[in-house]
Design a protein around this motif. Structure first.
Motif, PDB file in Angstrom:
ATOM      1  N   GLU A  31      20.739   9.012  -8.203  1.00  0.00           N
ATOM      2  CA  GLU A  31      21.341   9.626  -9.411  1.00  0.00           C
ATOM      3  C   GLU A  31      21.276   8.548 -10.627  1.00  0.00           C
ATOM      4  OE1 GLU A  31      23.048  12.598 -10.194  1.00  0.00           O
ATOM      5  OE2 GLU A  31      22.762  13.219  -8.188  1.00  0.00           O
ATOM      6  N   PHE A  32      21.309   9.000 -11.854  1.00  0.00           N
ATOM      7  CA  PHE A  32      21.033   7.895 -13.077  1.00  0.00           C
ATOM      8  C   PHE A  32      22.023   6.737 -13.182  1.00  0.00           C
ATOM      9  CE2 PHE A  32      21.926   6.453 -17.256  1.00  0.00           C
ATOM     10  CZ  PHE A  32      20.743   6.086 -17.406  1.00  0.00           C
TER      11      PHE A  32
ATOM     12  N   LEU B 130      21.017  -0.393  -9.740  1.00  0.00           N
ATOM     13  CA  LEU B 130      20.313  -0.776  -8.612  1.00  0.00           C
ATOM     14  C   LEU B 130      20.171  -2.065  -8.453  1.00  0.00           C
ATOM     15  CD1 LEU B 130      18.285   0.202  -6.403  1.00  0.00           C
ATOM     16  CD2 LEU B 130      16.442   0.180  -8.201  1.00  0.00           C
ATOM     17  N   THR B 131      20.413  -2.766  -7.040  1.00  0.00           N
ATOM     18  CA  THR B 131      20.408  -4.046  -6.701  1.00  0.00           C
ATOM     19  C   THR B 131      18.923  -4.510  -6.162  1.00  0.00           C
ATOM     20  OG1 THR B 131      21.236  -3.809  -4.598  1.00  0.00           O
ATOM     21  CG2 THR B 131      22.701  -4.251  -6.424  1.00  0.00           C
ATOM     22  N   VAL B 132      18.701  -5.666  -6.256  1.00  0.00           N
ATOM     23  CA  VAL B 132      17.292  -6.026  -5.393  1.00  0.00           C
ATOM     24  C   VAL B 132      17.544  -5.819  -4.041  1.00  0.00           C
ATOM     25  CG1 VAL B 132      16.052  -8.164  -4.859  1.00  0.00           C
ATOM     26  CG2 VAL B 132      16.743  -7.669  -7.296  1.00  0.00           C
TER      27      VAL B 132
ATOM     28  N   GLU C   2       0.731  -1.194   0.180  1.00  0.00           N
ATOM     29  CA  GLU C   2      -0.048   0.064   0.008  1.00  0.00           C
ATOM     30  C   GLU C   2       1.004   1.230  -0.138  1.00  0.00           C
ATOM     31  OE1 GLU C   2      -2.812  -0.826   3.229  1.00  0.00           O
ATOM     32  OE2 GLU C   2      -3.791  -2.265   1.853  1.00  0.00           O
ATOM     33  N   ASN C   3       0.595   2.317   0.777  1.00  0.00           N
ATOM     34  CA  ASN C   3       1.164   3.486   0.944  1.00  0.00           C
ATOM     35  C   ASN C   3       2.528   3.528   1.576  1.00  0.00           C
ATOM     36  OD1 ASN C   3      -0.318   4.702  -1.145  1.00  0.00           O
ATOM     37  ND2 ASN C   3      -1.837   5.243   0.583  1.00  0.00           N
ATOM     38  N   GLN C   4       2.772   2.319   2.227  1.00  0.00           N
ATOM     39  CA  GLN C   4       3.967   2.205   3.163  1.00  0.00           C
ATOM     40  C   GLN C   4       5.307   2.245   2.339  1.00  0.00           C
ATOM     41  OE1 GLN C   4       2.926  -1.050   5.637  1.00  0.00           O
ATOM     42  NE2 GLN C   4       2.309   0.357   7.161  1.00  0.00           N
ATOM     43  N   VAL C   5       5.387   2.044   1.097  1.00  0.00           N
ATOM     44  CA  VAL C   5       6.395   1.883   0.247  1.00  0.00           C
ATOM     45  C   VAL C   5       6.562   2.683  -0.833  1.00  0.00           C
ATOM     46  CG1 VAL C   5       8.138   0.414  -1.041  1.00  0.00           C
ATOM     47  CG2 VAL C   5       7.155  -0.435   1.065  1.00  0.00           C
ATOM     48  N   ASN C   6       7.108   3.838  -0.970  1.00  0.00           N
ATOM     49  CA  ASN C   6       6.947   4.764  -1.943  1.00  0.00           C
ATOM     50  C   ASN C   6       8.404   4.531  -2.984  1.00  0.00           C
ATOM     51  OD1 ASN C   6       6.903   7.063  -3.896  1.00  0.00           O
ATOM     52  ND2 ASN C   6       6.148   8.381  -2.466  1.00  0.00           N
ATOM     53  N   PHE C   7       8.125   3.713  -3.907  1.00  0.00           N
ATOM     54  CA  PHE C   7       9.432   3.276  -4.836  1.00  0.00           C
ATOM     55  C   PHE C   7       9.775   4.484  -5.749  1.00  0.00           C
ATOM     56  CE2 PHE C   7      10.807   0.906  -8.902  1.00  0.00           C
ATOM     57  CZ  PHE C   7      12.098   0.606  -8.146  1.00  0.00           C
ATOM     58  N   ALA C   8       8.655   5.330  -6.136  1.00  0.00           N
ATOM     59  CA  ALA C   8       9.000   6.555  -6.881  1.00  0.00           C
ATOM     60  C   ALA C   8       9.982   7.551  -6.033  1.00  0.00           C
ATOM     61  CB  ALA C   8       7.699   7.256  -7.877  1.00  0.00           C
ATOM     62  N   GLU C   9       9.565   7.736  -4.936  1.00  0.00           N
ATOM     63  CA  GLU C   9      10.463   8.634  -4.036  1.00  0.00           C
ATOM     64  C   GLU C   9      11.814   8.187  -3.833  1.00  0.00           C
ATOM     65  OE1 GLU C   9       9.414   9.512   0.395  1.00  0.00           O
ATOM     66  OE2 GLU C   9       8.283  10.781  -0.768  1.00  0.00           O
ATOM     67  N   PHE C  10      11.781   6.828  -3.848  1.00  0.00           N
ATOM     68  CA  PHE C  10      12.987   6.142  -3.475  1.00  0.00           C
ATOM     69  C   PHE C  10      14.120   6.180  -4.681  1.00  0.00           C
ATOM     70  CE2 PHE C  10      15.217   1.669  -4.227  1.00  0.00           C
ATOM     71  CZ  PHE C  10      16.063   2.096  -3.219  1.00  0.00           C
ATOM     72  N   LEU C  11      13.641   6.074  -5.769  1.00  0.00           N
ATOM     73  CA  LEU C  11      14.267   6.331  -7.156  1.00  0.00           C
ATOM     74  C   LEU C  11      14.588   8.028  -7.277  1.00  0.00           C
ATOM     75  CD1 LEU C  11      12.621   3.844  -9.600  1.00  0.00           C
ATOM     76  CD2 LEU C  11      14.776   3.649  -8.411  1.00  0.00           C
ATOM     77  N   ALA C  12      13.839   8.705  -6.860  1.00  0.00           N
ATOM     78  CA  ALA C  12      13.982  10.253  -7.211  1.00  0.00           C
ATOM     79  C   ALA C  12      15.196  10.770  -6.553  1.00  0.00           C
ATOM     80  CB  ALA C  12      12.826  10.757  -6.729  1.00  0.00           C
TER      81      ALA C  12
END
Length: 124
Positions: A98-99, A105-107, A85-95
């Motif tokens: 750096e490229f 990125l590893t698992v 649900e909203n507990q994990v924000n993947f987009a924010e993590f990636l933001a």
């Protein structure tokens, strides 16, 4: 060990608990959940593609090892939202990366982020 009320674990998950709705926020159970999500994505990309659970490990890289592209990461973000649900924000993590960091990125790094996010959600 931390527990969270959430949706039932996907098939093949190592998450265990008192009931089907408990998710344990430890690296092994989160790794199992994410490996399941990755296999789901890989199955959609290449019909019949076999990527066994033992081959998706903490050091597995999304781009170099799994050959996932940015659209696949969008799919993964959706699967993470469905699961946590909203507990994990993947987009924010990636933001915050750096490229070059995203390319490498590893698992394991994602697993650590999920475990940390679930722990922060329980405290908050």
């Amino acid at each position: 060990m931390t527990t969270f009320e959430k949706k039932p674990a996907p098939p093949g998950s190592q998450a265990t608990g008192v009931s089907d709705n408990i998710v344990r926020a430890d690296e092994l159970s989160v790794l199992a959940d994410i490996a399941y999500m990755i296999r789901t994505i890989l199955d959609e990309i290449e019909d019949g593609y076999e990527y066994g659970p033992e081959t998706i490990a903490m050091e597995t890289r999304f781009h170099r090892d799994l050959e996932l592209e940015s659209i696949d990461l969008v799919t993964l973000a959706g699967l993470l939202k469905d699961r946590y649900e909203n507990q994990v924000n993947f987009a924010e993590f990636l933001a915050d990366m750096e490229f070059d960091e995203i390319i490498e990125l590893t698992v394991g790094r994602l697993v650590e982020h999920v475990v940390h996010s679930l722990g922060a959600a329980e405290v908050g």
